[in-house]
Scaffold this active site. Structure first.
Site, PDB file in Angstrom:
ATOM      1  N   GLY A  31      -1.416   2.011   2.959  1.00  0.00           N
ATOM      2  CA  GLY A  31      -0.984   1.581   4.291  1.00  0.00           C
ATOM      3  C   GLY A  31      -2.159   1.344   5.223  1.00  0.00           C
ATOM      4  NE  ARG A  71      -2.099  -2.006  -6.944  1.00  0.00           N
ATOM      5  CZ  ARG A  71      -2.733  -2.402  -8.052  1.00  0.00           C
ATOM      6  NH1 ARG A  71      -3.281  -3.592  -8.108  1.00  0.00           N
ATOM      7  NH2 ARG A  71      -2.804  -1.603  -9.087  1.00  0.00           N
ATOM      8  CB  ILE A  72      -5.996  -4.685  -0.506  1.00  0.00           C
ATOM      9  CG1 ILE A  72      -6.859  -3.537   0.030  1.00  0.00           C
ATOM     10  CG2 ILE A  72      -5.768  -5.759   0.562  1.00  0.00           C
ATOM     11  CD1 ILE A  72      -6.231  -2.701   1.125  1.00  0.00           C
ATOM     12  N   GLY A  76       6.369  -4.104  17.577  1.00  0.00           N
ATOM     13  CA  GLY A  76       7.193  -2.909  17.742  1.00  0.00           C
ATOM     14  C   GLY A  76       6.353  -1.714  18.150  1.00  0.00           C
ATOM     15  CD  GLN A  82      -0.838  -4.833  10.432  1.00  0.00           C
ATOM     16  OE1 GLN A  82      -0.426  -3.696  10.575  1.00  0.00           O
ATOM     17  NE2 GLN A  82      -0.578  -5.758  11.325  1.00  0.00           N
ATOM     18  CD  GLU A 118       1.025   3.897  12.506  1.00  0.00           C
ATOM     19  OE1 GLU A 118       1.322   4.498  13.528  1.00  0.00           O
ATOM     20  OE2 GLU A 118       1.577   4.113  11.407  1.00  0.00           O
TER      21      GLU A 118
HETATM   22 MO1  MOS Z   1       4.522   3.252  14.204  1.00  0.00          MO
HETATM   23  S1  MOS Z   1       4.039   4.371  15.836  1.00  0.00           S
HETATM   24  O1  MOS Z   1       4.748   4.326  12.974  1.00  0.00           O
HETATM   25  O2  MOS Z   1       5.697   2.127  14.496  1.00  0.00           O
END
Ligand code: MOS
Length: 748
Positions: free
Chosen positions: A710, A636-637, A245, A646, A713
């Site tokens: 998270g 935490r992983i 996505g 990722q 990204e």
């Molecule tokens: Mo992402 S650019 O937060 O799907």
């Protein structure tokens, strides 16, 4: 809803395990059903005509020729397009763009849909579209940042960031004993998920079912419902699998609205799947930027000022810009900080968020500028960053919820062997005579949370069903989220049935902003905890239970037992509690979000440090990234295997940004000349050897109940600068535009 500050989640034995993907076998065997794999009976195929000019007007379409083609059933143009109930320029949800749905004959960018053809077969629809043979009135297109006047960004909203200024910027410039003033350019890049955008739409009265890849199921339902004047609950969206996505599948898009409209018009199901070429235009992209960075330091190489001005493209009809200058707001402890955003309206499709929006482009420029500043100050780039390490958030002074960036620097540098790096460029040759360079970059990505709901049902047979509309877009969410859910119920994974990716389930929120595991996971954990709380109450009221009289002490589950929280001596078997209570299902509901007052107290970011080695042929200047070490601290992983995947994926995106990706416009027509994967380059396996990921331990009691920050990204963020800086270190040539190409080095 539990107070995310005071009720840290208890984890069992599932979280932390490097489990393989639950959907892995279905995907590699082809059993996984993606949106366009659905072919309901009586299906029509849609194909739309993308504008081949970037600015002007459609003056003629040969509708008669298209209609005469065998199999063609409908030709939809601005002249006969049925009305929409919603205004295409309205932004209905947080994730909405102004869309083009044949509302007029104006062409605003190349690739804009200008007509749609429906036919019995895809071939007939495609041929019908070709026969339309559009004629245009052409106006000169503006597709480069210097082809229109910069404007202030429109009022703040999604995609239109506010600037920031902290401290006395003029004084910071004046106080500098050394300074740089450099401008970096980043190109337009297009999301190229393996699965292109698609929809299969089927109406039943005023209800519609959509098989459609979506990063935000329920929000998308609300968006599509608006355009068709129906309640959101009349839209059923199924999105069990996504082939990627990257931000572009979070929004209702013009082509998809048109296909749904076509299905309503035809009274038959309609399937639309974008071609690779059609991905370049109406479904978002990372907009080009030009970024001026002015940095100054005092005699101790402490930054007196960090002044970041971003210029970014947007379309002529919408406002989203790449918020690149944001990257300088939270990272280095400068005496004065400024980040400003300006926009340039161009004849391009509206940009949108693309993996690490803002940070990817902004950090590319910032990390290179930091390297240039270190070079001028005569300091090792890592030492320079450490001298400007921020112990509290720059500008605001807020504490970090947690920040193990120092450990990222240390562990990454040690693994990479950074200490042996010569300060001067062009000092290292490998045994094959390749120019060798080492560079580094810091990574930061914020950890937002959205809102999500989930439901957990514990059954008398000891199994559980957990449900949320959360979506796995390839990142492994189904697996990590199931691990969280299983732990909240004290069950092993094999007892868990996990339903997701359907809009009729509790709203799992948005798979975006690197916040999906934290948000949907938080909701799942809360739902499971609700089940256990109810079981504990039942047991507490049951004289036959060892938990009798435990009252509202709080309960946790582990290994099929319910324990009094904080008193491990008292427990009862889940199956026994349920059997005594009549073997009824126990249903729990949960939700998660971050209250604004919690968000306001701390700066919350994931951090990382990336180290890269490049080898460059001294005659041909061919560039190879031979080694990268990324060390990341992200709370935490939940699943180390998927987390590594990722982060590594992010580092590959960084390589792509640094060396490969660029959409190139034909200056005569405004069309993108390389709108295909032959001309639009992304790395292949041979381009990404020697990647290593370290996850640095980090406990974060504030970010959310799960302590999850998270990882979706951040991997790309530090990597771009690390590679560019390594290229400088190998060659002594500083290239200030991306992607860095052979000819940039030869010219240098
Ligand atoms: Mo992402 S650019 O937060 O799907």
């Amino acid at each position: 809803m539990p107070d995310t500050l005071t009720s840290p989640a208890r984890f069992g034995s599932n979280a932390g395990q490097p489990l393989t993907r639950r959907d892995g076998i279905a995907k590699v065997t082809g059993a996984a059903n993606f949106a366009a794999d659905n072919s309901p009976a009586n299906l029509l195929h849609a194909f739309y005509v993308p504008a081949s000019i970037a600015r002007g007007r459609v003056t003629h379409l040969d509708v008669a020729a298209a209609e005469a083609h065998t199999g063609v059933t409908h030709v939809i143009t601005p002249q006969n397009r049925p009305p929409l109930q919603g205004d295409p320029s309205e932004k209905v949800t947080m994730f909405s763009f102004r869309i083009e749905v044949l509302q007029d004959d104006t062409v605003r960018y190349a690739g804009q849909p200008i007509a749609m053809v429906l036919a019995e077969t895809l071939e007939a629809a495609t041929e019908g579209a070709r026969l339309l043979n559009p004629q245009y009135e052409v106006e000169p297109a503006r597709t480069a940042l210097d082809q229109n006047e910069p404007i202030s960004v429109p009022p703040q909203g999604f995609g239109t960031p506010a600037g920031a200024e902290h401290g006395d910027v003029a004084a910071g410039h004046a106080a500098a004993v050394q300074s740089i003033d450099v401008t970096y350019e980043t190109p337009a890049q297009y999301h190229n998920a393996m699965e292109t955008h698609a929809v299969v739409a089927e109406w039943d009265g005023d209800k519609v079912t959509l098989d459609m890849p979506s990063q935000a199921l329920n929000m998308s339902c609300a968006g599509y419902a608006y355009f068709f004047g129906i309640p959101a609950e009349n839209v059923t969206l199924r999105s069990p699998y996504l082939g990627g996505g990257f931000g572009s599948k979070a929004f209702p898009t013009g082509p998809q609205v048109l296909a749904i409209l076509a299905a309503r018009l035809a009274g038959r199901p309609v399937k639309l799947m974008l071609t690779r070429q059609q991905m370049f235009g109406p479904v978002g992209h990372r907009g080009a930027t030009s970024q001026r960075l002015r940095l100054g330091v005092d005699v101790d190489a402490a930054l007196t000022v960090l002044d970041h001005e971003g210029l970014a493209e947007t379309s002529t009809f919408d406002d989203f810009i790449e918020p690149a200058a944001n990257a300088s707001q939270g990272l280095y402890a400068a005496g004065a900080l400024k980040s400003v955003h300006r926009a340039v309206r161009l004849d391009v499709g509206t940009p949108g968020p693309m993996r690490a929006p803002g940070e990817a482009s902004g950090s590319a420029a910032l990390e290179c500028a930091m390297d240039e500043m270190a070079e001028l100050a005569g300091l090792d780039p890592l030492e320079f960053r450490l001298r400007n390490y921020a112990d509290t958030e720059p500008g605001t002074g807020r504490p970090y919820s947690s920040k193990a960036l120092r450990e990222c620097y240390e562990q990454g540098a040690a693994r990479f062997g950074w200490a042996d790096r010569p300060l001067e460029p062009r000092q290292m040759l490998d045994k094959n005579g390749m120019l060798t360079g080492w560079g580094m970059g810091t990574a930061l990505f914020p950890c937002p949370m959205f809102a999500a709901d989930a439901r957990a049902t514990l059954r008398a047979d000891g199994t559980a069903l957990v449900e949320t509309s959360a979506v796995d877009m390839g990142q492994g969410a189904w697996t990590a989220l199931a691990q969280i859910a299983a732990d909240s119920l004290g069950l092993p994974m094999e007892k868990l049935e996990f339903h997701a990716g359907h809009s009729a389930l509790p709203d799992g929120g948005v798979a975006g902003g690197s916040g999906h595991t934290a948000t949907a996971g938080g909701a799942l954990h809360a739902a499971g905890s609700d089940v256990i709380r109810q079981l504990g109450e039942v047991a507490s009221n049951d004289p036959g239970s060892p938990l009798h009289g435990a009252g509202n002490a709080g309960f946790v589950a582990r290994n099929g037992r319910v324990y009094v929280e904080g008193d491990e001596s008292r427990s009862d078997e889940i199956a026994a509690i349920m059997a005594r209570a009549g073997s009824l299902d126990v249903v729990g509901n949960g939700s998660a979000s971050r209250p604004p007052e919690v968000a306001a107290k701390h700066a919350m970011n994931s951090h990382g440090a990336v180290f890269a080695e490049v080898k460059i042929d001294p005659d041909l200047y061919q560039i190879r990234v031979t080694r990268m070490v990324g060390a990341f601290a992200a709370g935490r992983i939940i699943n180390p295997r998927l987390t590594e995947s990722q982060l590594m994926g992010g580092m590959i995106w960084g390589t792509s940004f640094a060396l490969h990706e660029e959409a190139k416009h034909d200056p005569r027509t405004g069309r993108i000349m390389n709108a295909n994967l032959a001309g639009y380059h992304v790395p292949v396996n041979a381009d990404v050897t020697g990647l290593e990921v370290i996850t640095v331990h980090e406990d974060d009691p504030y970010v959310n109940a799960l302590g999850i920050k998270g990882v979706g990204e951040i991997g790309g963020v530090g990597s771009v600068g690390a590679i560019a800086n390594a290229i400088w270190h190998a060659t002594g040539t500083r290239v200030r535009r991306f992607p860095i190409r052979i000819e940039d080095l030869i010219r240098g």
